[in-house]
Scaffold this motif. Structure first.
Motif, PDB file in Angstrom:
ATOM      1  N   GLY A 286      -0.611   0.253 -20.095  1.00  0.00           N
ATOM      2  CA  GLY A 286       0.584  -0.554 -19.849  1.00  0.00           C
ATOM      3  C   GLY A 286       0.978  -0.391 -18.400  1.00  0.00           C
ATOM      4  N   LEU A 287       0.851  -1.458 -17.633  1.00  0.00           N
ATOM      5  CA  LEU A 287       1.127  -1.390 -16.195  1.00  0.00           C
ATOM      6  C   LEU A 287       2.252  -2.367 -15.851  1.00  0.00           C
ATOM      7  N   ASN A 288       3.335  -1.819 -15.337  1.00  0.00           N
ATOM      8  CA  ASN A 288       4.484  -2.651 -14.956  1.00  0.00           C
ATOM      9  C   ASN A 288       4.131  -3.384 -13.664  1.00  0.00           C
TER      10      ASN A 288
ATOM     11  N   TRP B 149      -0.053  14.643 -15.491  1.00  0.00           N
ATOM     12  CA  TRP B 149      -0.840  14.993 -16.682  1.00  0.00           C
ATOM     13  C   TRP B 149      -0.115  14.583 -17.962  1.00  0.00           C
ATOM     14  N   PRO B 150      -0.774  14.055 -18.982  1.00  0.00           N
ATOM     15  CA  PRO B 150      -2.207  13.787 -18.911  1.00  0.00           C
ATOM     16  C   PRO B 150      -2.541  12.459 -18.245  1.00  0.00           C
ATOM     17  N   ASN B 151      -1.692  11.446 -18.407  1.00  0.00           N
ATOM     18  CA  ASN B 151      -2.126  10.149 -17.871  1.00  0.00           C
ATOM     19  C   ASN B 151      -1.002   9.173 -17.571  1.00  0.00           C
ATOM     20  N   ASP B 152       0.096   9.676 -17.060  1.00  0.00           N
ATOM     21  CA  ASP B 152       1.133   8.761 -16.576  1.00  0.00           C
ATOM     22  C   ASP B 152       0.825   8.445 -15.124  1.00  0.00           C
ATOM     23  N   VAL B 153       0.956   7.186 -14.769  1.00  0.00           N
ATOM     24  CA  VAL B 153       0.791   6.823 -13.360  1.00  0.00           C
ATOM     25  C   VAL B 153       2.195   6.672 -12.769  1.00  0.00           C
ATOM     26  N   LEU B 154       2.435   7.433 -11.716  1.00  0.00           N
ATOM     27  CA  LEU B 154       3.784   7.501 -11.136  1.00  0.00           C
ATOM     28  C   LEU B 154       3.817   6.975  -9.713  1.00  0.00           C
ATOM     29  N   VAL B 155       5.017   6.550  -9.306  1.00  0.00           N
ATOM     30  CA  VAL B 155       5.288   6.367  -7.880  1.00  0.00           C
ATOM     31  C   VAL B 155       6.497   7.245  -7.617  1.00  0.00           C
ATOM     32  N   GLY B 156       6.315   8.302  -6.855  1.00  0.00           N
ATOM     33  CA  GLY B 156       7.376   9.312  -6.744  1.00  0.00           C
ATOM     34  C   GLY B 156       7.576   9.913  -8.129  1.00  0.00           C
ATOM     35  N   ASP B 157       8.849   9.873  -8.604  1.00  0.00           N
ATOM     36  CA  ASP B 157       9.123  10.421  -9.938  1.00  0.00           C
ATOM     37  C   ASP B 157       9.157   9.334 -11.000  1.00  0.00           C
ATOM     38  N   ASN B 158       8.936   8.091 -10.609  1.00  0.00           N
ATOM     39  CA  ASN B 158       9.105   6.994 -11.561  1.00  0.00           C
ATOM     40  C   ASN B 158       7.783   6.512 -12.153  1.00  0.00           C
ATOM     41  N   LYS B 159       7.847   6.118 -13.425  1.00  0.00           N
ATOM     42  CA  LYS B 159       6.614   5.777 -14.142  1.00  0.00           C
ATOM     43  C   LYS B 159       6.257   4.302 -13.924  1.00  0.00           C
TER      44      LYS B 159
ATOM     45  N   ALA C  24       2.938   3.232 -14.956  1.00  0.00           N
ATOM     46  CA  ALA C  24       2.008   2.866 -16.035  1.00  0.00           C
ATOM     47  C   ALA C  24       1.846   4.026 -17.003  1.00  0.00           C
ATOM     48  N   GLY C  25       1.574   3.670 -18.246  1.00  0.00           N
ATOM     49  CA  GLY C  25       1.310   4.687 -19.276  1.00  0.00           C
ATOM     50  C   GLY C  25       0.060   4.303 -20.045  1.00  0.00           C
ATOM     51  N   ILE C  26      -0.544   5.285 -20.682  1.00  0.00           N
ATOM     52  CA  ILE C  26      -1.812   5.043 -21.374  1.00  0.00           C
ATOM     53  C   ILE C  26      -1.761   5.634 -22.780  1.00  0.00           C
TER      54      ILE C  26
ATOM     55  N   VAL D 142      -7.040   7.243 -13.711  1.00  0.00           N
ATOM     56  CA  VAL D 142      -7.616   7.182 -12.352  1.00  0.00           C
ATOM     57  C   VAL D 142      -7.841   5.724 -11.955  1.00  0.00           C
ATOM     58  N   ALA D 143      -8.424   4.950 -12.874  1.00  0.00           N
ATOM     59  CA  ALA D 143      -8.713   3.532 -12.574  1.00  0.00           C
ATOM     60  C   ALA D 143      -7.430   2.777 -12.266  1.00  0.00           C
ATOM     61  N   THR D 144      -6.379   3.053 -13.039  1.00  0.00           N
ATOM     62  CA  THR D 144      -5.096   2.366 -12.822  1.00  0.00           C
ATOM     63  C   THR D 144      -4.515   2.760 -11.460  1.00  0.00           C
ATOM     64  N   ALA D 145      -4.540   4.062 -11.172  1.00  0.00           N
ATOM     65  CA  ALA D 145      -3.983   4.514  -9.887  1.00  0.00           C
ATOM     66  C   ALA D 145      -4.770   3.910  -8.722  1.00  0.00           C
ATOM     67  N   ARG D 146      -6.086   3.889  -8.846  1.00  0.00           N
ATOM     68  CA  ARG D 146      -6.892   3.316  -7.751  1.00  0.00           C
ATOM     69  C   ARG D 146      -6.608   1.819  -7.602  1.00  0.00           C
ATOM     70  N   ALA D 147      -6.504   1.128  -8.737  1.00  0.00           N
ATOM     71  CA  ALA D 147      -6.273  -0.330  -8.668  1.00  0.00           C
ATOM     72  C   ALA D 147      -4.940  -0.616  -7.977  1.00  0.00           C
ATOM     73  N   VAL D 148      -3.890   0.115  -8.350  1.00  0.00           N
ATOM     74  CA  VAL D 148      -2.593  -0.195  -7.733  1.00  0.00           C
ATOM     75  C   VAL D 148      -2.553   0.251  -6.265  1.00  0.00           C
ATOM     76  N   ARG D 149      -3.328   1.286  -5.933  1.00  0.00           N
ATOM     77  CA  ARG D 149      -3.427   1.663  -4.516  1.00  0.00           C
ATOM     78  C   ARG D 149      -4.058   0.532  -3.693  1.00  0.00           C
ATOM     79  N   SER D 150      -4.941  -0.246  -4.346  1.00  0.00           N
ATOM     80  CA  SER D 150      -5.585  -1.350  -3.620  1.00  0.00           C
ATOM     81  C   SER D 150      -4.579  -2.445  -3.251  1.00  0.00           C
ATOM     82  N   VAL D 151      -3.399  -2.452  -3.909  1.00  0.00           N
ATOM     83  CA  VAL D 151      -2.371  -3.419  -3.491  1.00  0.00           C
ATOM     84  C   VAL D 151      -1.230  -2.714  -2.747  1.00  0.00           C
TER      85      VAL D 151
END
Ligand code: BT5
Length: 324
Positions: free
Chosen positions: A218-220, A185-195, A197-199, A168-177
Motif C-alpha cells: 500500500g503506497l500513498n 523494521w520489518p517493512n514500513d516505508v517511511l519519510v522521516g517519522d511518517n509512514k 507505505a505498508g506491506i 526495498v523495492a518500494t523505497a527504491r521506486a519512490v527514491r526514483s521520484v
C-alpha cells in the motif's frame, strides 16, 4: 474493458484473451519506437483493419498515438491502469487492474485458491484495505494499492525475505521520484517519522514448500495528506503528484530483480534501514523488547542488543525511540 472495469480477466471468451494479447504485443512493439500499420499487421499476422481497431481501442484506454509517415507512435501513456503499468514492462506477471476493490490482497488470495499465479492485482481505491493483525488500511483513490501473487520455490519459513524485498523495492521506486524514503523494521516505508507505505504478506503452504505467496503493498501516492491518518505521508505531499503507472512499473522491476537474486535483499535492506543503529521498543505477541537494533538476519529477524543480552525477534511492531 468489461463492465466491472477489470482488464486481463479471462471471461471465458478466448477471442477476448487473444485480443488482449495482441494489444499488449502492439504496445510492446510501439514501446521500441514508431511502427507502420503494414509492419504491425505483418509482424502480428493480422489485417491492417484489425491493427487500426486495436490502435483505436488503445486511444480509448488513454494512450495518445499519433500516425505519420514513420507510422504509429506513442506520445503519451495513461497515468494509471493495467496498460499504463504494462507499457514497456518485460516481466512474467499479468496486471489485473480494477478501479475500486475491497482489498487487492483479498482478490489475490481468491485467485491463488483458484490456482492462478504470477498476477499483480492493482487498484486505484480499496473499500476494505487491511493492514497486519486485521488493522484498517486507509486506501482512498489516488494510491497504489497492489498485491503480487506468485509461488516462490522456498520453504514457508523463508517467506519473510520477500516481504523485506518488497519494502526495498518500494523505497527504491519512490527514491526514483525524489522521495527520501527509509525502511522501519520489518517493512514500513517511511519519510522521516511518517509512514508512506505498508506491506502485508499472506501465504499458504506446507512446511517445506510455499504453495503461494501474496505480497500486498500500500503506497500513498497521489493522495492529499488530509485524507490519511496521523503520522502518514504521501508522494503528493512530499514532491507533488507522480505518474503511478511508471512508479508501479519501477516498483515491480525492482522487486523482480531482488526476488530472482535473493542474496541481494538483506544488504539492500540494511542500506535503506532507519531501524539499524536506533534505540527501539519492539512489541511481540508475548513480550516487549527494548534495546538497540543492530542487524537483520535471514529471512527477516531483527537483532536487538538489550541490557540482558542479544535478542533475535521474528515478528512484532517496532517503535523507534528518540535518544533522551
Ligand atoms: C501495514 O499494516 O502497514 C500493511 C498495509 C498493507 C496495505 C496493502 S494495500 C494493498 C494490499 N491490500 C490490502 O488490503 N492490504 C495491502 P500495519 O503495519 O498493521 O499498519 C496499519 C496501521 O497503519 C493502521 O493501524 C494505521 O495506524 C496506519 N495506517 C492506515 N492506513 C494508512 C495509510 N494509508 N498510510 C499510512 N498509515 C496508515
Amino acid at each position: 474493458m468489461s463492465t466491472n472495469g477489470t482488464r486481463n480477466i479471462v471471461v471465458g471468451v478466448s477471442s477476448r484473451a487473444g485480443m488482449q494479447e495482441t494489444r499488449e504485443r502492439i504496445l510492446d512493439l510501439l514501446a521500441i519506437g514508431p511502427q507502420s500499420g503494414p509492419a504491425l499487421a505483418e509482424t502480428l499476422d493480422i489485417s491492417r483493419a484489425a491493427v487500426w481497431k486495436h490502435i483505436e481501442a488503445l486511444r480509448e484506454e488513454g494512450f495518445s498515438i499519433t500516425s505519420s509517415d514513420t507510422g504509429y507512435e506513442i506520445t503519451a501513456v495513461p497515468e494509471f491502469g493495467a496498460a499504463a503499468i504494462e507499457f514497456g514492462l518485460n516481466l512474467p506477471y499479468t496486471i489485473q487492474y480494477q478501479q475500486s476493490v475491497e482489498s487487492t490482497n483479498a482478490t489475490a488470495r481468491k485467485l491463488a485458491r483458484e490456482g492462478k499465479r504470477d498476477i499483480v492485482v492493482v487498484a486505484d481505491e480499496q473499500t476494505g484495505g487491511r493492514g497486519r493483525l486485521d488493522r484498517e488500511w486507509n486506501s482512498p483513490s489516488g494510491g497504489i494499492w497492489c498485491s503480487l501473487l506468485f509461488e516462490p520455490d522456498v520453504p514457508v519459513a523463508h517467506a519473510p525475505v520477500f516481504t523485506l524485498a518488497a519494502a526495498v523495492a518500494t523505497a527504491r521506486a519512490v527514491r526514483s521520484v525524489g522521495v527520501e524514503a527509509t525502511i522501519k523494521w520489518p517493512n514500513d516505508v517511511l519519510v522521516g517519522d511518517n509512514k508512506l507505505a505498508g506491506i502485508l504478506s499472506e501465504m499458504e503452504g506446507e512446511a517445506d514448500r510455499l504453495s503461494w505467496l501474496v505480497i500486498g503493498i500500500g503506497l500513498n501516492a497521489n493522495i492529499d495528506a488530509t485524507a490519511l491518518p496521523d503520522h502518514a505521508t504521501s508522494i503528493a505531499e512530499q514532491v507533488g503528484n507522480c505518474n503511478r503507472g511508471t512508479l508501479t512499473r519501477t516498483l515491480l522491476q525492482e522487486f523482480h530483480a531482488l526476488r530472482t537474486d535473493t542474496e541481494t535483499i538483506l544488504p539492500a535492506w540494511r542500506e535503506l534501514s532507519a531501524t539499524l543503529g536506533t534505540a527501539v521498543r519492539v512489541e511481540t505477541k508475548t513480550r516487549t523488547v527494548r534495546g538497540t537494533a543492530v542487524d537483520i538476519r535471514y529471512p527477516g529477524q531483527l537483532v536487538v542488543e538489550t541490557d540482558a543480552g542479544t535478542e533475535v525477534i521474528s515478528t512484532g511492531d517496532c517503535e523507534h525511540l528518540r535518544p533522551q
